[in-house]
Design an enzyme around this catalytic site. Structure first.
Site, PDB file in Angstrom:
ATOM      1  CD  GLU A   1       5.915   3.086   5.272  1.00 20.89           C
ATOM      2  OE1 GLU A   1       5.094   2.958   4.180  1.00 20.89           O
ATOM      3  OE2 GLU A   1       6.633   1.988   5.546  1.00 20.89           O
TER       4      GLU A   1
ATOM      5  CD  GLU B   1       8.192   0.004   0.821  1.00 20.29           C
ATOM      6  OE1 GLU B   1       7.231   0.209   0.207  1.00 20.29           O
ATOM      7  OE2 GLU B   1       8.257   0.225   2.196  1.00 20.29           O
TER       8      GLU B   1
HETATM    9 MN    MN Z   1       7.657   1.252   3.783  1.00 16.72          MN
END
Ligand code: MN
Length: 291
Positions: free
Chosen positions: A244, A148
């Protein structure tokens, strides 16, 4: 494969006590998600057997993510710090395996923090070697590794899709993928669409986080969702999309501070989770009810 929708555990809870695990997993299933992404900043605090049992009970899939810290930074020049980072990643990988998870992702190639200087060449080499090492271990259990990339304030190793694809090429492991997060992309990419297309073209679009510009409810900030979700649709992405969102209403002392969660974006996480799932399904043309 069919697209699957996940939710980050810290929408629900800040820790992973038995009560918290029960609450997070039950709430995820109730809101209609397919999976929960466990936040395993400290894997040693997890009751793996209990977690696996609860996931099975609610027929949920799982993934796990973490961000390393300064004392476990695998992009450090200090071998002792790198060794601690490898140990942390190994523990997280074991947790993914033993909970039946499919992917270990997040900021696992550096610390999740604001750096005061660019990464050094030796630090980068340590990061590459560590990811190659954990990828080989993950391959033994059929687990994928997702890198990420984050905005410039949260890592100095990879901040864009292009840099992540370059990192992956250097590491050269078939189970290492790019993990794209709209929150970070919104800050760093020239074009969210081109970024998605490039990752897909490389065969390395492995995981997606859907996060709003202010990390609150999807569709209430400045992320260009038609562009981002439209691109995912156009490349035929059929992996996991995890929602998220973070607010000072749910706090983990390390995590919330590293992500600079200083204000309250929501209090009703049930409505937040339901609305955001509907928003994603609508935008991705996956309108049908879950079977
Ligand atoms: Mn994230």
């Amino acid at each position: 494969m069919e697209m699957k929708f996940g939710i980050h555990s810290m929408v629900w809870v800040g820790d992973w006590s038995e009560a918290a695990a029960r609450h997070a997993i039950t709430s995820t299933a109730k809101a209609g998600y397919d999976l929960i992404e466990l936040s395993v900043i400290d894997p040693s605090t997890f009751d793996v057997a209990l977690t696996a049992k609860l996931l099975a009970e609610h027929r949920l899939d799982t993934t796990a993510s973490l961000g390393l810290d300064a004392s476990t930074d695998v992009s450090s020049e200090d071998d002792e710090i790198v060794a601690r980072g490898r140990k942390r990643l190994d523990e997280a990988l074991t947790l993914v395996r033993d909970t039946g998870g499919s992917i270990l992702c997040g900021v696992i190639y550096s610390a999740l923090r604001k750096y005061d200087a660019p990464a050094t060449e030796r630090g980068r080499q340590n990061s590459y070697k560590t990811i190659a090492w954990i990828a080989d271990k993950a391959a033994e259990s059929g687990i994928k590794i997702g890198l990420e990339f984050c905005n410039r304030y949260e890592t100095n190793i990879i901040n864009t899709t292009a840099q992540t694809l370059e990192f992956i090429e250097i590491v050269n492991r078939p189970n290492v993928f790019a993990h794209l997060d709209s929150y970070h992309m919104n800050i760093e990419e020239h074009s969210m669409r081109d970024a998605v297309l490039d990752a897909a073209q490389a065969g390395k679009l492995g995981y997606v986080h859907a996060g709003e510009s202010h990390r609150g409810e999807l569709g209430t900030g400045s992320v260009d969702w038609p562009q981002f979700l439209g691109a995912l649709k156009d490349v035929g992405y059929d992996g996991i999309v995890t929602f998220e969102s973070f607010s000072s209403a749910v706090v983990h002392p390390t995590f919330s501070n590293s992500l600079a969660i200083w204000r309250n974006l929501w209090t009703d996480n049930v409505a937040l989770a339901e609305n955001s799932l509907a928003f994603l399904k609508e935008g991705l043309g996956e309108g049908g009810a879950k079977a």
